[in-house]
Motif scaffolding. Structure first.
Motif, mmCIF file in Angstrom:
data_model
loop_
_atom_site.group_PDB
_atom_site.id
_atom_site.type_symbol
_atom_site.label_atom_id
_atom_site.label_comp_id
_atom_site.label_asym_id
_atom_site.label_seq_id
_atom_site.Cartn_x
_atom_site.Cartn_y
_atom_site.Cartn_z
ATOM 1 N N GLU A 281 0.811 -1.219 0.000
ATOM 2 C CA GLU A 281 0.000 0.000 0.000
ATOM 3 C C GLU A 281 0.846 1.272 0.000
ATOM 4 O OE1 GLU A 281 -2.424 -3.398 1.361
ATOM 5 O OE2 GLU A 281 -0.478 -2.599 1.981
ATOM 6 N N LYS A 282 1.883 1.309 0.809
ATOM 7 C CA LYS A 282 2.723 2.507 0.876
ATOM 8 C C LYS A 282 3.506 2.693 -0.425
ATOM 9 C CE LYS A 282 3.320 2.530 5.906
ATOM 10 N NZ LYS A 282 4.299 2.420 7.020
ATOM 11 N N ASP A 283 3.969 1.597 -1.000
ATOM 12 C CA ASP A 283 4.711 1.673 -2.259
ATOM 13 C C ASP A 283 3.818 2.198 -3.380
ATOM 14 O OD1 ASP A 283 7.348 0.182 -1.536
ATOM 15 O OD2 ASP A 283 5.763 -1.144 -0.824
ATOM 16 N N TYR A 284 2.561 1.771 -3.374
ATOM 17 C CA TYR A 284 1.625 2.217 -4.403
ATOM 18 C C TYR A 284 1.502 3.733 -4.413
ATOM 19 C CZ TYR A 284 -2.834 3.332 -6.590
ATOM 20 O OH TYR A 284 -3.800 3.908 -7.365
ATOM 21 N N LYS A 285 1.350 4.317 -3.242
ATOM 22 C CA LYS A 285 1.193 5.774 -3.158
ATOM 23 C C LYS A 285 2.445 6.501 -3.642
ATOM 24 C CE LYS A 285 -2.179 5.709 0.615
ATOM 25 N NZ LYS A 285 -2.450 6.072 2.032
ATOM 26 N N LYS A 286 3.610 5.973 -3.293
ATOM 27 C CA LYS A 286 4.867 6.596 -3.716
ATOM 28 C C LYS A 286 5.045 6.520 -5.226
ATOM 29 C CE LYS A 286 7.442 5.522 0.542
ATOM 30 N NZ LYS A 286 8.569 4.694 1.074
ATOM 31 N N LEU A 287 4.765 5.362 -5.795
ATOM 32 C CA LEU A 287 4.938 5.185 -7.232
ATOM 33 C C LEU A 287 3.918 5.999 -8.022
ATOM 34 C CD1 LEU A 287 5.617 1.339 -7.298
ATOM 35 C CD2 LEU A 287 7.275 3.150 -7.717
ATOM 36 N N LEU A 288 2.698 6.043 -7.523
ATOM 37 C CA LEU A 288 1.642 6.789 -8.207
ATOM 38 C C LEU A 288 2.015 8.269 -8.344
ATOM 39 C CD1 LEU A 288 -1.212 6.461 -9.429
ATOM 40 C CD2 LEU A 288 -2.131 7.117 -7.183
ATOM 41 N N ALA A 289 2.690 8.792 -7.344
ATOM 42 C CA ALA A 289 3.083 10.204 -7.365
ATOM 43 C C ALA A 289 4.101 10.498 -8.467
ATOM 44 C CB ALA A 289 3.664 10.597 -6.008
ATOM 45 N N ASN A 290 4.751 9.450 -8.970
ATOM 46 C CA ASN A 290 5.800 9.636 -9.977
ATOM 47 C C ASN A 290 5.435 9.070 -11.350
ATOM 48 O OD1 ASN A 290 7.650 10.854 -8.154
ATOM 49 N ND2 ASN A 290 8.135 8.853 -7.308
ATOM 50 N N LYS A 291 4.160 8.782 -11.570
ATOM 51 C CA LYS A 291 3.760 8.052 -12.770
ATOM 52 C C LYS A 291 3.997 8.815 -14.080
ATOM 53 C CE LYS A 291 -1.160 9.333 -12.984
ATOM 54 N NZ LYS A 291 -1.133 9.753 -14.402
ATOM 55 N N ASP A 292 4.050 10.133 -14.026
ATOM 56 C CA ASP A 292 4.222 10.909 -15.256
ATOM 57 C C ASP A 292 5.620 11.506 -15.400
ATOM 58 O OD1 ASP A 292 1.525 10.542 -16.098
ATOM 59 O OD2 ASP A 292 0.898 12.061 -14.658
ATOM 60 N N LYS A 293 6.529 11.185 -14.490
ATOM 61 C CA LYS A 293 7.892 11.711 -14.566
ATOM 62 C C LYS A 293 8.678 11.010 -15.677
ATOM 63 C CE LYS A 293 8.533 13.316 -9.818
ATOM 64 N NZ LYS A 293 9.367 13.215 -8.594
ATOM 65 N N PRO A 294 9.682 11.681 -16.234
ATOM 66 C CA PRO A 294 10.550 11.025 -17.219
ATOM 67 C C PRO A 294 11.333 9.891 -16.545
ATOM 68 C CG PRO A 294 10.817 13.417 -17.294
ATOM 69 C CD PRO A 294 10.027 13.104 -16.062
ATOM 70 N N LEU A 295 11.098 8.655 -16.999
ATOM 71 C CA LEU A 295 11.721 7.476 -16.395
ATOM 72 C C LEU A 295 12.229 6.558 -17.496
ATOM 73 C CD1 LEU A 295 8.939 6.761 -13.731
ATOM 74 C CD2 LEU A 295 11.205 7.706 -13.249
ATOM 75 N N ASN A 296 13.041 5.593 -17.109
ATOM 76 C CA ASN A 296 13.550 4.636 -18.090
ATOM 77 C C ASN A 296 13.966 3.351 -17.378
ATOM 78 O OD1 ASN A 296 16.327 5.018 -17.129
ATOM 79 N ND2 ASN A 296 16.183 7.016 -18.134
ATOM 80 N N GLN A 297 14.485 2.408 -18.155
ATOM 81 C CA GLN A 297 14.835 1.104 -17.603
ATOM 82 C C GLN A 297 16.003 1.157 -16.620
ATOM 83 O OE1 GLN A 297 15.338 -1.163 -21.224
ATOM 84 N NE2 GLN A 297 13.167 -1.714 -21.326
ATOM 85 N N ASP A 298 16.717 2.263 -16.558
ATOM 86 C CA ASP A 298 17.775 2.418 -15.563
ATOM 87 C C ASP A 298 17.221 2.279 -14.143
ATOM 88 O OD1 ASP A 298 19.283 3.044 -17.779
ATOM 89 O OD2 ASP A 298 19.631 5.141 -17.216
#
Length: 324
Positions: A281-298
């Motif tokens: 549950e806590k991980d979900y909230k943290k990840l959701l906050a970053n869902k639109d940030k520029p990310l990659n396989q790194d």
């Protein structure tokens, strides 16, 4: 000039030799990492595509869909080894680097996870990433990805301890997209049935390709259903593709024909989504906050260390999506 045959073998680099489960890890975890093949973010309805190519995964409440996620390479031989090691797009320069370094499967196994590699993507595991784990299964006999589901579902149902499964799909591998799904998943038609894609209409290529994405979506949903039935463990699944795909735009088909810097965005912008069930549950909230940030396989390696509750000095917080 020194002959290649006279050069000494590269030194093996151990990563996470001190890996252990965090003291806060009190409940078993089951986590499934699914690596797709040739799926591009542009054709995922979760990313705004006009067709409903994610009719199953879209039903899920605790799904984090990363909208701005990019691959390490534009061929499988680069992307898979790059994403599973602590190398990055900048440091993974040759396709054999993964042969001489620990990866996330090695570290999960070392920390106490029962670790599996299950593949339907032809040949052995790319970059020998599964070379040092004990549980390896191949479905390279022409069957569809769904043939792997009974084994995956059985492992989840019968898990008695921490379990980490990596699944490598055949996914949307071209050129014969129409062969990647059962007949009852032929939702969009007509479809291209010629291996020389340039002989087909653009729409028929897209139709076959989109059908393969719907089938992958169904496959992922079946894993989530199996995970959700296990009430004794924390459960989660991460899906991301190895690279994207060209479907005839600018005269290009499939992937890997150009160096990364010159490759079109559709070959690099990939789907990536995480479903997190009980215990996350806590991980979900943290990840959701970053869902639109520029990310990659790194970010895969260190984010997985965090999600799996693995503690090691080699963990890099700055490459953990949950800690951005």
């Amino acid at each position: 000039m020194v002959s290649e045959t006279l050069k000494p073998a590269p030194h093996f680099v151990n990563v996470g030799l001190d890996a252990r489960l965090k003291p806060t890890h009190t409940q078993p975890k089951i986590f499934v990492l699914v690596i797709g093949e040739s799926a591009r973010a542009a054709n995922f309805s979760l990313n705004g595509y006009v067709r409903d190519t994610n009719p199953y995964m879209a039903k899920l409440d605790t799904l984090v869909n990363f909208t701005n996620f990019y691959s390490c390479g534009v061929i499988t031989a680069i992307s898979i080894p790059c994403m599973l090691t602590n190398y990055t797009h900048q440091t993974y320069k040759s396709r054999n680097q993964s042969l001489y370094i620990d990866n996330i499967l090695d570290i999960a196994q070392r920390a106490g996870y029962q670790t599996y590699w299950i593949s339907n993507n032809g040949g052995g595991c790319m970059g020998d990433v599964c070379a040092r784990i004990g549980n390896v299964s191949y479905y390279n006999d022409g069957r569809l990805d769904g043939a792997m589901l009974p084994e995956i579902e059985g492992l989840i149902k019968n898990a008695k301890r921490d379990l980490f499964i990596v699944v490598n799909l055949h996914g949307s591998h071209g050129a014969s997209y129409y062969e990647r799904y059962p007949k009852d998943f032929e939702i969009f038609s007509p479809v291209c049935r010629d291996k020389e894609l340039q002989k087909c209409s653009h729409q028929s290529i897209v139709n076959a390709y989109d059908n393969s994405l719907v089938y992958t979506d169904y496959f992922l949903y079946q894993i989530v259903l199996a995970l959700d039935k296990n009430k004794k463990s924390s459960v989660g699944m991460w899906y991301l593709s190895d690279h994207g795909e060209s479907l005839g735009e600018y005269g290009q088909y499939m992937h890997g024909g150009l160096p990364y810097a010159l490759s079109p965005d559709v070959q690099k912008h990939i789907p990536s989504m995480i479903w997190l069930g009980r215990g996350f549950e806590k991980d979900y909230k943290k990840l959701l906050a970053n869902k639109d940030k520029p990310l990659n396989q790194d970010y895969l390696f260190d984010t997985l260390l965090d999600l799996l509750d693995i503690q090691t000095k080699d963990y890099q917080k700055e490459l953990d999506i949950a800690n951005q």
